[in-house]
Design a protein around this motif. Structure first.
Motif: not given
Length: 94
Positions: A42-48, A59-72
């Motif tokens: 995903s592309t994020y556009d944010i304002s701070v 983002h990588t989601y494994d439903p069996e582990q109920r876990c999502m990991v993310f990195n650039l």
């Protein structure tokens, strides 16, 4: 709420602009399923603090582990040096 409902909200990236303060837009550019594991980029556009940033996240989601990991997404140039983490949903048994 069931873990599938919680993770469903976390994985609903294209609605982050309505759910997360500071997110102006979040648009998926890759979505693929490999077995039970789902990868979304995903592309994020944010304002701070009156500054705008764009960055790209895998983002990588494994439903069996109920876990999502993310990195650039390191194949693309982001305004951030790095962003890594995970979401894990632990059932409470209620």
């Amino acid at each position: 709420a069931p873990s599938s409902v919680v993770m469903g909200r976390i994985m609903d990236f294209e609605k982050y602009d309505k759910m997360v303060d500071g997110v102006d837009s979040c648009v998926n550019y890759v979505s693929r399923q490999e077995g039970k594991t789902r990868t979304v980029k995903s592309t994020y556009d944010i304002s701070v603090l009156h500054m705008k940033f764009k960055y790209f996240v895998e983002h990588t989601y494994d439903p069996e582990q109920r876990c999502m990991v993310f990195n650039l997404d390191y194949d693309r140039r982001s305004d951030l040096d790095d962003s890594v983490g995970y979401w894990y949903v632990m059932p409470t048994g209620r």
